[in-house]
Design a protein around this motif. Structure first.
Motif, PDB file in Angstrom:
ATOM      1  N   SER A  33       0.414  -1.021  -0.097  1.00 49.36           N
ATOM      2  CA  SER A  33      -0.389   0.084   0.301  1.00 49.36           C
ATOM      3  C   SER A  33       0.990   1.185  -0.439  1.00 49.36           C
ATOM      4  O   SER A  33       1.876   1.163   0.043  1.00 49.36           O
ATOM      5  CB  SER A  33      -1.428   0.439   0.991  1.00 49.36           C
ATOM      6  N   LYS A  71      -3.315  -3.479  -1.846  1.00 44.91           N
ATOM      7  CA  LYS A  71      -2.910  -5.208  -3.793  1.00 44.91           C
ATOM      8  C   LYS A  71      -2.205  -6.070  -2.381  1.00 44.91           C
ATOM      9  O   LYS A  71      -1.251  -5.691  -1.929  1.00 44.91           O
ATOM     10  CB  LYS A  71      -2.951  -4.441  -4.593  1.00 44.91           C
ATOM     11  N   TYR A  73      -0.087  -9.689  -3.407  1.00 44.58           N
ATOM     12  CA  TYR A  73       0.718 -10.115  -3.997  1.00 44.58           C
ATOM     13  C   TYR A  73       1.400 -11.326  -4.127  1.00 44.58           C
ATOM     14  O   TYR A  73       2.361 -11.726  -2.670  1.00 44.58           O
ATOM     15  CB  TYR A  73       2.116  -9.041  -4.014  1.00 44.58           C
TER      16      TYR A  73
END
Length: 135
Positions: A33, A71, A73
């Motif tokens: 982030s 997000k 990953y």
């Protein structure tokens, strides 16, 4: 535990070499982030998230807005970090960067921005706070 400060470089394909000392913590999935207050990228190994969430329950923490704009990953190679270009652009990271271990997460800074931020810190206040904790 994620501690220490480590320099690295952004490669041509916008990947970043992860310092060896941090690679064990970046083996599976990470949450990435942007911290608008500090203007740096925040990286949280998924395994550390429950510990951070417990801390959030106890305090009104800066992570609340950070986690809302994150997000996840999957890390394919623990030695290389591949994140979206927009995160790098938001943080102003172009070539040289600094991984800053904050125990449960890592801040990723543009090297020049980090050096400027660190130089502007009130050293006397920091020393006073460290003495309070017995350092």
């Amino acid at each position: 535990m994620l501690v220490g400060s480590y320099g690295s470089l952004v490669m041509k394909d916008n990947t970043i070499k992860i310092p060896k000392r941090l690679q064990d913590d970046f083996k599976s999935s990470i949450i990435v982030s942007f911290d608008a207050n500090l203007e740096c990228i925040v990286i949280i190994p998924v395994e550390h998230l429950p510990k951070i969430q417990k801390k959030l329950e106890k305090a009104n923490s800066k992570f609340v807005p950070i986690l809302n704009n994150s997000k996840t990953y999957s890390v394919e190679k623990p030695e290389v970090l591949k994140i979206d270009l927009n995160f790098l652009q938001l943080a102003g990271i172009k070539k040289e960067c600094v991984f800053l271990g904050m125990q449960d997460y890592v801040e990723l800074w543009d090297k020049e921005k980090f050096e400027s931020y660190f130089a502007s810190m009130d050293k006397e206040y920091i020393e006073e706070q460290l003495r309070k904790f017995g350092f």
